[in-house]
Design an enzyme around this catalytic site. Structure first.
Site, short mmCIF file in Angstrom:
data_model
loop_
_atom_site.label_atom_id
_atom_site.label_comp_id
_atom_site.label_asym_id
_atom_site.label_seq_id
_atom_site.Cartn_x
_atom_site.Cartn_y
_atom_site.Cartn_z
N THR A 58 -32.99 2.10 -27.20
CA THR A 58 -31.88 2.67 -27.97
C THR A 58 -31.22 1.58 -28.82
OG1 THR A 58 -31.51 4.29 -26.24
CG2 THR A 58 -29.67 3.89 -27.74
N GLU B 108 1.26 3.67 2.17
CA GLU B 108 1.94 4.05 3.42
C GLU B 108 3.29 3.35 3.59
OE1 GLU B 108 -1.17 3.09 3.01
OE2 GLU B 108 -2.55 4.01 4.41
N GLU C 34 -25.73 5.12 -20.82
CA GLU C 34 -25.84 6.04 -21.95
C GLU C 34 -27.28 6.21 -22.44
OE1 GLU C 34 -22.92 6.11 -24.93
OE2 GLU C 34 -21.31 5.47 -23.62
N CYS D 79 -5.41 1.36 6.47
CA CYS D 79 -6.19 0.15 6.76
C CYS D 79 -5.68 -0.51 8.04
CB CYS D 79 -6.13 -0.82 5.59
SG CYS D 79 -4.51 -1.58 5.37
N TRP E 31 -26.17 12.70 -34.75
CA TRP E 31 -25.63 13.00 -33.43
C TRP E 31 -26.20 14.29 -32.87
CZ3 TRP E 31 -21.22 11.47 -36.74
CH2 TRP E 31 -20.80 10.15 -36.48
N HIS F 102 0.85 -1.19 0.00
CA HIS F 102 0.00 0.00 0.00
C HIS F 102 0.89 1.25 0.00
CE1 HIS F 102 -3.78 -2.21 1.71
NE2 HIS F 102 -3.35 -2.70 0.56
N LEU G 71 -21.03 0.53 -28.23
CA LEU G 71 -20.72 0.93 -26.86
C LEU G 71 -19.26 0.66 -26.46
CD1 LEU G 71 -23.96 -0.07 -24.86
CD2 LEU G 71 -23.44 2.11 -25.96
N1 LIG Z 1 -28.63 11.84 -26.66
C1 LIG Z 1 -28.25 10.76 -26.01
O1 LIG Z 1 -27.27 10.79 -25.25
C2 LIG Z 1 -29.03 9.50 -26.18
C3 LIG Z 1 -28.54 8.32 -25.63
C4 LIG Z 1 -29.30 7.16 -25.78
C5 LIG Z 1 -30.49 7.21 -26.45
N2 LIG Z 1 -30.93 8.37 -27.00
C6 LIG Z 1 -32.20 8.42 -27.70
O2 LIG Z 1 -33.20 7.87 -26.88
C7 LIG Z 1 -34.21 7.31 -27.68
C8 LIG Z 1 -34.53 5.91 -27.20
O3 LIG Z 1 -34.94 5.99 -25.84
P1 LIG Z 1 -36.09 5.08 -25.24
O4 LIG Z 1 -36.57 5.78 -24.01
O5 LIG Z 1 -37.05 4.75 -26.31
O6 LIG Z 1 -35.36 3.74 -24.90
P2 LIG Z 1 -34.28 3.32 -23.79
O7 LIG Z 1 -34.44 4.12 -22.57
O8 LIG Z 1 -32.95 3.26 -24.42
O9 LIG Z 1 -34.72 1.84 -23.53
C9 LIG Z 1 -35.97 1.52 -22.95
C10 LIG Z 1 -35.97 0.03 -22.68
O10 LIG Z 1 -35.17 -0.24 -21.54
C11 LIG Z 1 -35.53 -1.51 -21.08
N3 LIG Z 1 -35.61 -1.52 -19.62
C12 LIG Z 1 -34.85 -2.29 -18.80
N4 LIG Z 1 -35.19 -2.10 -17.53
C13 LIG Z 1 -36.16 -1.20 -17.53
C14 LIG Z 1 -36.91 -0.59 -16.50
N5 LIG Z 1 -36.70 -0.90 -15.21
N6 LIG Z 1 -37.84 0.30 -16.83
C15 LIG Z 1 -38.05 0.64 -18.12
N7 LIG Z 1 -37.37 0.09 -19.15
C16 LIG Z 1 -36.43 -0.82 -18.85
C17 LIG Z 1 -36.85 -1.88 -21.72
O11 LIG Z 1 -36.51 -2.82 -22.73
P3 LIG Z 1 -37.49 -4.02 -23.21
O12 LIG Z 1 -38.57 -3.33 -23.99
O13 LIG Z 1 -36.65 -4.93 -24.01
O14 LIG Z 1 -37.98 -4.65 -21.94
C18 LIG Z 1 -37.30 -0.57 -22.34
O15 LIG Z 1 -38.10 -0.74 -23.46
C19 LIG Z 1 -33.70 7.35 -29.09
O16 LIG Z 1 -34.27 8.45 -29.74
C20 LIG Z 1 -32.22 7.58 -28.93
O17 LIG Z 1 -31.66 8.26 -30.03
C21 LIG Z 1 -30.23 9.51 -26.87
#
Ligand SMILES: NC(=O)c1ccc[n+]([C@@H]2O[C@H](COP(=O)([O-])OP(=O)(O)OC[C@H]3O[C@@H](n4cnc5c(N)ncnc54)[C@H](OP(=O)(O)O)[C@@H]3O)[C@@H](O)[C@H]2O)c1
Length: 323
Positions: free
Chosen positions: A199, A54, A259, A77, A173, A52, A207
């Site tokens: 998404t 130290e 993300e 520790c 984007w 560690h 990713l």
């Molecule tokens: N600008 C950015 O940084 C960014 C980043 C990412 C996405 N986006 C945009 O976001 C949009 C997509 O977003 P979205 O809201 O439709 O989808 P999302 O949030 O990416 O995914 C939703 C899915 O997450 C799953 N999920 C897992 N656990 C969940 C829980 N506890 N509660 C709810 N859902 C859960 C479900 O999948 P299942 O249906 O398979 O169960 C649900 O359908 C797109 O337009 C994309 O371009 C933008």
């Protein structure tokens, strides 16, 4: 605690960073031994199983450690793990005083202050809001959350328009090239990266970390029921979010970069599973499209809001749960 103490703590925090990327799953830790106002030894923890910070700093100081103060970024520790307890090393070296920038969040490892007192060594910890203390906790924010809560530290990262939307009609984007490059740096520094199945269905993201130095690719996850698109290399995680995070933590996933999108972001926020938010705000009004997060049951206050320029965008960072 005076300004000199805080400056030596800042040095210990700086030294700790030398273990970044190699100390994992251990925290990064730095130590500075000071005798009569002069630095006589420095050290940092570089790898699990190796000494560690130290004992390294004390060995560098040699006999000059006797009666000295040791400044540490994290409380020493007391436990017998892969290496002997650092409290014993301080006692054997004849250290008079230990000053720490942060306390150990691990209830099984803590107890350093009491143990030091039993050895007749004075112990002080930096004021909670001092720069050294905040930096010391932040530099191990993932590890602290993993130890304390048994889940990864979750950073919700999103690119967002000035009208709070996460997609711009007709564009691939939201944010600029500098922001997107920085996202690859964040991915490379994370143990896991995830998106929601919404998404994944729309964009089939990889990713992975690209175009930046990568010591180790993060695990890449899709939360949801699937199915994954053909050829996707993401791991599908279909269980309840908290259970999935606990399972990932058991596999040494300390940090998760989430993300989006907005449905999954809202689910994580509602479950209290987001620790930090990083928003890349781009100078564009989308006019329509999905908002940053789906509806939340109640407003959420964040702390330590910071802003910095990244290309034409502004990166906003704030904590939901401070480490
Ligand atoms: N600008 C950015 O940084 C960014 C980043 C990412 C996405 N986006 C945009 O976001 C949009 C997509 O977003 P979205 O809201 O439709 O989808 P999302 O949030 O990416 O995914 C939703 C899915 O997450 C799953 N999920 C897992 N656990 C969940 C829980 N506890 N509660 C709810 N859902 C859960 C479900 O999948 P299942 O249906 O398979 O169960 C649900 O359908 C797109 O337009 C994309 O371009 C933008």
């Amino acid at each position: 605690m005076n300004a000199a103490d805080l400056a030596f703590l800042a040095r210990a925090v700086e030294l700790a960073e030398r273990g970044r990327g190699t100390a994992h799953p251990n925290p990064v830790v730095g130590a500075v031994v000071v005798r009569d106002g002069e630095v006589v030894g420095e050290g940092w923890h570089s790898r699990r199983g190796e000494p560690h910070a130290e004992p390294i700093a004390l060995a560098a100081a040699g006999a000059r450690a006797h009666g000295a103060t040791i400044y540490v970024s994290l409380e020493p520790c007391t436990h017998h793990g892969r290496t002997p307890p650092c409290v014993d090393a301080c006692s054997e070296a004849g250290v008079a005083r230990v000053v720490a920038a942060s306390l150990d969040p691990n209830p099984e490892v803590g107890g350093g202050p009491a143990s030091l007192a039993a050895h007749g060594i004075a112990f002080e910890v930096a004021p909670h809001d001092s720069d050294a203390a905040v930096r010391a906790r932040r530099q191990n924010e993932a590890w602290r959350t993993w130890i304390r809560h048994g889940r990864p530290f979750v950073t919700l990262k999103c690119a967002v328009t000035l009208d709070g939307r996460v997609a711009v009609p007709g564009r691939r984007w939201v944010s600029g090239p500098e922001s997107r490059l920085l996202v690859h740096v964040l991915r490379a520094a994370s143990d896991a990266v995830a998106a929601g199945m919404g998404t994944v269905r729309l964009e089939n993201p990889r990713l992975d970390a690209r175009d930046v130095p990568v010591a180790r690719q993060p695990r890449r996850l899709a939360f949801g029921h699937g199915p994954l698109p053909a050829g996707s290399e993401l791991e599908l995680r279909s269980g309840p979010l908290a259970a999935e995070l606990a399972a990932l933590a058991a596999e040494d996933v300390q940090s998760l970069l989430l993300e989006g999108g907005p449905t999954l972001a809202a689910a994580f926020l509602e479950a209290g599973l987001v620790d930090k938010v990083m928003l890349f705000v781009a100078p564009v009004l989308a006019g329509s499209g999905p908002l940053l997060v789906g509806p939340l049951g109640a407003p959420l206050d964040l702390t330590r809001l910071e802003a910095r320029r990244v290309g034409a965008d502004i990166l906003l960072t704030a904590y939901v749960n401070e480490p």
